[in-house]
Design an enzyme around this catalytic site. Structure first.
Site, PDB file in Angstrom:
ATOM      1  CG  HIS A  25      -4.329  15.812 -23.658  1.00 55.21           C
ATOM      2  ND1 HIS A  25      -4.619  14.716 -24.445  1.00 55.21           N
ATOM      3  CD2 HIS A  25      -3.134  16.285 -24.107  1.00 55.21           C
ATOM      4  CE1 HIS A  25      -3.640  14.532 -25.326  1.00 55.21           C
ATOM      5  NE2 HIS A  25      -2.725  15.464 -25.128  1.00 55.21           N
ATOM      6  CE1 TYR A 168       2.997  10.029 -27.348  1.00 53.92           C
ATOM      7  CE2 TYR A 168       1.582   9.700 -29.273  1.00 53.92           C
ATOM      8  CZ  TYR A 168       2.526  10.447 -28.597  1.00 53.92           C
ATOM      9  OH  TYR A 168       3.013  11.605 -29.157  1.00 53.92           O
ATOM     10  CE  LYS A 212       3.573  13.905 -27.211  1.00 53.53           C
ATOM     11  NZ  LYS A 212       3.937  14.395 -28.581  1.00 53.53           N
ATOM     12  N   PRO A 241      10.431  15.039 -26.906  1.00 50.30           N
ATOM     13  CG  PRO A 241      12.618  15.535 -26.373  1.00 50.30           C
ATOM     14  CD  PRO A 241      11.803  14.804 -27.385  1.00 50.30           C
ATOM     15  CG  ASN A 288       5.129  14.966 -35.301  1.00 49.53           C
ATOM     16  OD1 ASN A 288       5.847  14.837 -34.318  1.00 49.53           O
ATOM     17  ND2 ASN A 288       4.023  15.695 -35.273  1.00 49.53           N
ATOM     18  CG  HIS A 339       1.964  12.536 -35.556  1.00 50.16           C
ATOM     19  ND1 HIS A 339       0.779  13.201 -35.838  1.00 50.16           N
ATOM     20  CD2 HIS A 339       2.433  13.078 -34.411  1.00 50.16           C
ATOM     21  CE1 HIS A 339       0.558  14.103 -34.905  1.00 50.16           C
ATOM     22  NE2 HIS A 339       1.537  14.053 -34.032  1.00 50.16           N
ATOM     23  CB  SER A 340      -1.084   8.947 -32.969  1.00 51.23           C
ATOM     24  OG  SER A 340      -2.318   8.978 -32.265  1.00 51.23           O
ATOM     25  CG  ASN A 341      -3.264  15.225 -31.684  1.00 49.83           C
ATOM     26  OD1 ASN A 341      -3.688  15.113 -30.542  1.00 49.83           O
ATOM     27  ND2 ASN A 341      -2.689  16.330 -32.129  1.00 49.83           N
ATOM     28  CG  HIS A 368      -3.010  10.044 -28.701  1.00 52.30           C
ATOM     29  ND1 HIS A 368      -2.038  10.163 -29.662  1.00 52.30           N
ATOM     30  CD2 HIS A 368      -2.790  11.062 -27.820  1.00 52.30           C
ATOM     31  CE1 HIS A 368      -1.260  11.198 -29.381  1.00 52.30           C
ATOM     32  NE2 HIS A 368      -1.698  11.761 -28.270  1.00 52.30           N
TER      33      HIS A 368
END
Length: 445
Positions: A25, A168, A212, A241, A288, A339-341, A368
């Protein structure tokens, strides 16, 4: 109850150096905050909130759609969707698709931004859902504010009063190369991952844990899962993965992970290879990645690729579509999670309302938010993670309000950055090129 205007404010907020299969990131996340201004029918205004990714193409499209929204009733969400689809397909007459026209609003920029839009593109080459979803959330928020009703009730009512989320966990550097170590510290070993999990659980009370993966060799990540199981014997565990394993690696890893995981998420790419792993694995496979549209459901069911689907209202076309997705999952026998971002509180509020309204969500949802909560743009105290859950807001609409000072500050950060897109791989490569020790610590594969 007519829409008057759409205001879109791009923001950038700090993000730790979280490693993933794509890289690491960058120091800031780009998001867009939507304010949909609606006439309340009595001469006053009500504003509905939305949030989405802040990439240049997304801003271009929102700007273009926003220029055509005025006069549509806020209750006509299908009309809004038709407008978005028509614009993306180039079917709306008299539209100036030029980049200069779409970006005229951002006149404080010194350089014209790199952008993939706006330009008419044939559906489904471009996903209407990613543009429409944030608009639908803003419409529903405005609807709820107009009639004094929480969004969850507009979606059919509560299946639960609070929504559980999963911690997470990420492999991460101690800090970005040009900054001091952050409060979470380094997590590059099983011991570091366990220490991160302890902090997450102590601070937020999470009752399930997701790691993750796709960063180190599979045996290293399996060792981290074993260390988490030893430290948290009663917490459901997940490993993601991000589909970077080969088929044989995934088969071997699934055997090694027998009895350790609640589910294994996207160990390989594609419906066919997922089906092969699913046929041999003792734990369910979640995704996802290989199921992101309704058209993907039938092939995955026929192949037997998936046991649990991770929905996402940003991807599936909003909150109502996400509730309907719950019915699809029940019909085909899949479990459902979310799901998340990287996101801020508007997205967390929307996720909480839709998860509360969707009875089929039986697995703790991803978020997140702990990584980014310190820079939220909401009035403090309106959303809190307690015992791993977020209570469904009781106020009208989403039940949250903007902190205008925070929004303006993060918009200023966005303008100062001058960055238009997220690119984890490019950032990793820039760091690896600058620091000889980085490859051993941050190999994304």
């Amino acid at each position: 109850m007519l829409i008057r205007e759409l205001r879109v404010t791009p923001v950038a907020f700090a993000d730790p150096p979280l490693l993933n299969a794509g890289g690491v990131h960058q120091p800031h996340v780009l998001r867009a905050v939507l304010e949909l201004v609606v006439d309340d029918g009595r001469g006053a205004e009500v504003t509905g909130l939305g949030e989405c990714a802040g990439h240049a193409w997304q801003l271009d499209w929102l700007e273009l759609v926003g220029s055509r929204l005025a006069g549509i009733t806020v209750y006509d969400t299908e009309g809004v969707r038709r407008l978005v689809q028509g614009l993306l397909k180039g079917e709306v007459p008299g539209v100036d698709y030029g980049v200069e026209a779409a970006w005229r609003r951002w006149s404080d920029r010194t350089d014209r931004p790199e952008s993939g839009g706006p330009a008419p593109v044939p559906a489904p080459a471009f996903d209407v859902n990613r543009v429409y979803s944030a608009l639908e959330v803003a419409c529903l928020d405005a609807q709820g504010r107009l009639i004094g009703t929480p969004v969850v009730d507009l979606l059919g009512g509560r299946a639960r009063d609070s929504v559980p989320y999963s911690a997470y966990l990420f492999y991460k550097w101690a800090g970005h190369p040009d900054a001091e170590p952050d409060e979470w510290g380094e997590a590059l070993t099983p011991e570091g991952v366990v220490a991160q999990a302890r902090r997450m659980v102590a601070r937020y009370g999470f009752r399930s844990l997701k790691l993750k993966g796709g960063v180190f060799a599979p045996e290293q990540e399996i060792a981290a899962v074993r260390a988490l199981r030893a430290e948290f014997p009663d917490h459901p565990l997940r490993l993601d993965p991000n589909a970077v394993w080969s088929l044989q690696t995934a088969l071997d890893a699934a055997r090694e992970l027998d009895g350790l995981l609640e589910y294994l998420e996207d160990p390989v790419a594609g419906t066919a290879d997922m089906a092969t792993v699913a046929a041999h694995a003792t734990m369910p496979l979640a995704t996802n990645m290989c199921v992101t549209r309704l058209e993907d459901v039938r092939p995955a069911v026929v192949a037997g690729s998936v046991g649990i689907l991770l929905g996402d209202h940003h991807i599936w076309g909003g909150l109502r579509a996400s509730v309907a997705l719950g019915d699809v999952c029940r019909a085909v026998g899949w479990g459902l999670s979310m799901h998340s971002n990287s996101h801020l509180g508007i997205s967390l509020a929307a996720m909480t309302h839709v998860s509360a309204a969707t009875a089929a969500v039986h697995h703790d949802s991803d978020t997140h938010y702990p990584w980014n909560a310190a820079e939220d743009i909401l009035v403090p105290g309106e959303l809190e993670l307690v015992d791993g859950s977020v209570a469904v807001p009781r106020g009208p609409g989403l039940g949250v309000d903007l902190d205008r000072t925070a929004l303006e500050r993060l918009h200023s950060v966005y303008l100062e950055l001058g960055r238009e897109h997220r690119n984890d791989r490019r950032y990793l490569e820039s760091v690896v090129g600058a620091r000889a020790e980085a490859p051993d610590q941050a190999n994304p594969t």
